[in-house]
Design a protein around this motif. Sequence first.
Motif, mmCIF file in Angstrom:
data_model
loop_
_atom_site.group_PDB
_atom_site.id
_atom_site.type_symbol
_atom_site.label_atom_id
_atom_site.label_comp_id
_atom_site.label_asym_id
_atom_site.label_seq_id
_atom_site.Cartn_x
_atom_site.Cartn_y
_atom_site.Cartn_z
ATOM 1 N N ALA A 106 0.827 -1.211 0.000
ATOM 2 C CA ALA A 106 0.000 0.000 0.000
ATOM 3 C C ALA A 106 0.862 1.262 0.000
ATOM 4 O O ALA A 106 0.573 2.223 -0.731
ATOM 5 N N LEU A 107 1.923 1.264 0.795
ATOM 6 C CA LEU A 107 2.814 2.425 0.851
ATOM 7 C C LEU A 107 3.503 2.637 -0.490
ATOM 8 O O LEU A 107 3.561 3.757 -1.000
ATOM 9 N N TRP A 108 4.012 1.551 -1.072
ATOM 10 C CA TRP A 108 4.683 1.654 -2.374
ATOM 11 C C TRP A 108 3.698 2.172 -3.424
ATOM 12 O O TRP A 108 4.033 3.047 -4.216
ATOM 13 N N GLN A 109 2.480 1.663 -3.411
ATOM 14 C CA GLN A 109 1.457 2.076 -4.377
ATOM 15 C C GLN A 109 1.133 3.558 -4.220
ATOM 16 O O GLN A 109 1.048 4.286 -5.210
ATOM 17 N N ARG A 110 0.972 4.007 -2.983
ATOM 18 C CA ARG A 110 0.670 5.429 -2.724
ATOM 19 C C ARG A 110 1.823 6.332 -3.134
ATOM 20 O O ARG A 110 1.617 7.388 -3.718
ATOM 21 N N ARG A 111 3.021 5.916 -2.776
ATOM 22 C CA ARG A 111 4.190 6.783 -2.978
ATOM 23 C C ARG A 111 4.714 6.756 -4.407
ATOM 24 O O ARG A 111 5.088 7.788 -4.952
ATOM 25 N N PHE A 112 4.756 5.567 -5.007
ATOM 26 C CA PHE A 112 5.380 5.433 -6.328
ATOM 27 C C PHE A 112 4.384 4.984 -7.401
ATOM 28 O O PHE A 112 4.334 5.574 -8.465
ATOM 29 N N GLY A 113 3.677 3.897 -7.135
ATOM 30 C CA GLY A 113 2.634 3.443 -8.045
ATOM 31 C C GLY A 113 3.077 2.771 -9.324
ATOM 32 O O GLY A 113 2.266 2.182 -10.023
ATOM 33 N N LYS A 114 4.329 2.875 -9.671
ATOM 34 C CA LYS A 114 4.820 2.218 -10.892
ATOM 35 C C LYS A 114 6.240 1.720 -10.663
ATOM 36 O O LYS A 114 6.982 2.275 -9.850
ATOM 37 N N PRO A 115 6.610 0.671 -11.403
ATOM 38 C CA PRO A 115 7.963 0.111 -11.236
ATOM 39 C C PRO A 115 9.032 1.139 -11.604
ATOM 40 O O PRO A 115 8.788 2.024 -12.428
ATOM 41 N N PRO A 116 10.202 1.020 -10.986
ATOM 42 C CA PRO A 116 11.287 1.956 -11.314
ATOM 43 C C PRO A 116 11.729 1.805 -12.771
ATOM 44 O O PRO A 116 11.774 0.699 -13.301
#
Length: 152
Positions: A106-116
Amino acid sequence: MRSAPVSLRAQAIRLLARREYARSDLEQRLIAKGAPRSEVGPVLDELIAQGYLSDARYARAMATRKAGGYSRRSIAEGLKSRGIARTDIERALVEAETDDEKALHALWQRRFGKPPMDEREKARQVRFLQARGFALSAIFKLLRDAVRGAGT
């Protein structure tokens, strides 16, 4: 001589009216404001006995607030550093229903949302998530899965 503890008590209650404090935090705060250390302890003991001050309640509030944005380990270490008992920490983490895998995603989705897109961006995402207390192996797994999901 009785007026000093009363004003000290009032000062402590005023601070507690704004937010929860761990006993150690409130003690440091009152001492920093010039209260004699010998008077702070008894006042805090009285506030605990009356239910105004509670490390368990503080732990629950912090665990609930940080759940979803930090790992269980990070929350537990923060509470431990404030002098909260291990049993209170564990109970707070259970009540906050902290789940590292869900929180990480959830944190990764909120903060970044897409692969590097490149190694530099990957390193930035990894550093951010590690700073929130998540395990490196879990972060790499999340990023691998994100890349696979974006490729299909």
